[in-house]
Design a protein around this motif. Structure first.
Motif, PDB file in Angstrom:
ATOM      1  N   TYR A  76       0.843  -1.191   0.000  1.00  0.00           N
ATOM      2  CA  TYR A  76       0.000   0.000   0.000  1.00  0.00           C
ATOM      3  C   TYR A  76       0.881   1.244   0.000  1.00  0.00           C
ATOM      4  O   TYR A  76       2.010   1.239   0.464  1.00  0.00           O
ATOM      5  CB  TYR A  76      -0.966  -0.019   1.190  1.00  0.00           C
ATOM      6  N   HIS A  83      -4.296   3.137   5.501  1.00  0.00           N
ATOM      7  CA  HIS A  83      -4.616   1.967   4.673  1.00  0.00           C
ATOM      8  C   HIS A  83      -5.661   1.059   5.322  1.00  0.00           C
ATOM      9  O   HIS A  83      -6.624   0.653   4.688  1.00  0.00           O
ATOM     10  CB  HIS A  83      -3.351   1.169   4.369  1.00  0.00           C
ATOM     11  N   TYR A  84      -5.454   0.733   6.582  1.00  0.00           N
ATOM     12  CA  TYR A  84      -6.308  -0.260   7.240  1.00  0.00           C
ATOM     13  C   TYR A  84      -7.493   0.335   8.013  1.00  0.00           C
ATOM     14  O   TYR A  84      -8.527  -0.314   8.142  1.00  0.00           O
ATOM     15  CB  TYR A  84      -5.490  -1.130   8.201  1.00  0.00           C
ATOM     16  N   LEU A  85      -7.324   1.530   8.569  1.00  0.00           N
ATOM     17  CA  LEU A  85      -8.326   2.033   9.504  1.00  0.00           C
ATOM     18  C   LEU A  85      -9.201   3.155   8.943  1.00  0.00           C
ATOM     19  O   LEU A  85     -10.389   3.199   9.221  1.00  0.00           O
ATOM     20  CB  LEU A  85      -7.639   2.497  10.797  1.00  0.00           C
ATOM     21  N   ASP A  86      -8.596   4.061   8.179  1.00  0.00           N
ATOM     22  CA  ASP A  86      -9.346   5.186   7.629  1.00  0.00           C
ATOM     23  C   ASP A  86     -10.385   4.673   6.633  1.00  0.00           C
ATOM     24  O   ASP A  86     -10.056   3.969   5.687  1.00  0.00           O
ATOM     25  CB  ASP A  86      -8.391   6.168   6.943  1.00  0.00           C
ATOM     26  N   GLY A  87     -11.632   5.001   6.879  1.00  0.00           N
ATOM     27  CA  GLY A  87     -12.709   4.531   6.017  1.00  0.00           C
ATOM     28  C   GLY A  87     -13.222   3.154   6.392  1.00  0.00           C
ATOM     29  O   GLY A  87     -14.190   2.672   5.813  1.00  0.00           O
ATOM     30  N   THR A  88     -12.577   2.512   7.373  1.00  0.00           N
ATOM     31  CA  THR A  88     -13.011   1.200   7.850  1.00  0.00           C
ATOM     32  C   THR A  88     -13.496   1.295   9.291  1.00  0.00           C
ATOM     33  O   THR A  88     -14.630   0.958   9.600  1.00  0.00           O
ATOM     34  CB  THR A  88     -11.848   0.178   7.770  1.00  0.00           C
ATOM     35  N   ILE A  89     -12.631   1.753  10.166  1.00  0.00           N
ATOM     36  CA  ILE A  89     -12.961   1.887  11.584  1.00  0.00           C
ATOM     37  C   ILE A  89     -13.671   3.227  11.831  1.00  0.00           C
ATOM     38  O   ILE A  89     -14.563   3.322  12.642  1.00  0.00           O
ATOM     39  CB  ILE A  89     -11.695   1.788  12.466  1.00  0.00           C
ATOM     40  N   TRP A  90     -13.234   4.250  11.153  1.00  0.00           N
ATOM     41  CA  TRP A  90     -13.869   5.570  11.215  1.00  0.00           C
ATOM     42  C   TRP A  90     -14.094   6.058   9.793  1.00  0.00           C
ATOM     43  O   TRP A  90     -13.542   5.487   8.847  1.00  0.00           O
ATOM     44  CB  TRP A  90     -13.033   6.563  12.037  1.00  0.00           C
ATOM     45  N   GLU A  92     -14.023   7.889   6.211  1.00  0.00           N
ATOM     46  CA  GLU A  92     -12.933   8.318   5.326  1.00  0.00           C
ATOM     47  C   GLU A  92     -12.522   9.754   5.658  1.00  0.00           C
ATOM     48  O   GLU A  92     -13.352  10.635   5.799  1.00  0.00           O
ATOM     49  CB  GLU A  92     -13.402   8.243   3.872  1.00  0.00           C
ATOM     50  N   THR A  95      -8.916  10.416  10.017  1.00  0.00           N
ATOM     51  CA  THR A  95      -7.694  10.081  10.753  1.00  0.00           C
ATOM     52  C   THR A  95      -7.229  11.207  11.679  1.00  0.00           C
ATOM     53  O   THR A  95      -6.861  10.923  12.829  1.00  0.00           O
ATOM     54  CB  THR A  95      -6.581   9.648   9.786  1.00  0.00           C
TER      55      THR A  95
END
Length: 132
Positions: A76, A83-90, A92, A95
């Protein structure tokens, strides 16, 4: 065969990186129960603050990307968090807010740690009372 090993190692680093981030967020609270943890957490906190303030890539991301390349995968282009958290955990683009929340939790955990330590020391200094 070597590609499978490198991809596995990339996955191991990814999981370790996640554990590192979880420890950053929650390690100060663990120190409430196990006070010696505060020293490891302090190192993680200083490291994390340094990375954010100086805006450089975490070496763990570099190691994971190295293993991905050696395993024949395209690494990535962003950092681990993006890559892993932005747009997934919180959401888009969230961060910067997530970083502020993480650092706020670090400060809150340290305040709680020092309050609890102070109370336990004060309690230890009080003379024992005997009941009649």
């Amino acid at each position: 065969m070597a590609g499978v090993l490198y991809r596995f190692l990339a996955d191991v680093v990814m999981v370790l990186h996640a554990a590192f981030l979880l420890f950053f967020v929650g390690g100060g609270f663990l120190a409430w129960r196990w006070p010696k943890v505060i020293w490891a957490h302090l190192a993680v906190g200083v490291w994390s603050i340094t990375i954010v303030l100086l805006d450089f890539d975490c070496p763990l991301s570099g190691v994971e990307k190295y293993f991905l390349r050696k395993g024949g995968e395209e690494p990535y282009s962003t950092g681990y968090i993006n890559h892993y958290l932005d747009g997934t955990i919180w959401p888009e683009g969230g961060t910067p807010t997530a970083e502020k929340v993480g650092f706020a939790l670090l400060v809150i955990s340290y305040i709680g740690f020092f309050v609890l330590r102070r109370r336990s020391r004060a309690k230890a200094k009080r003379p024992a009372t005997t009941s009649p």
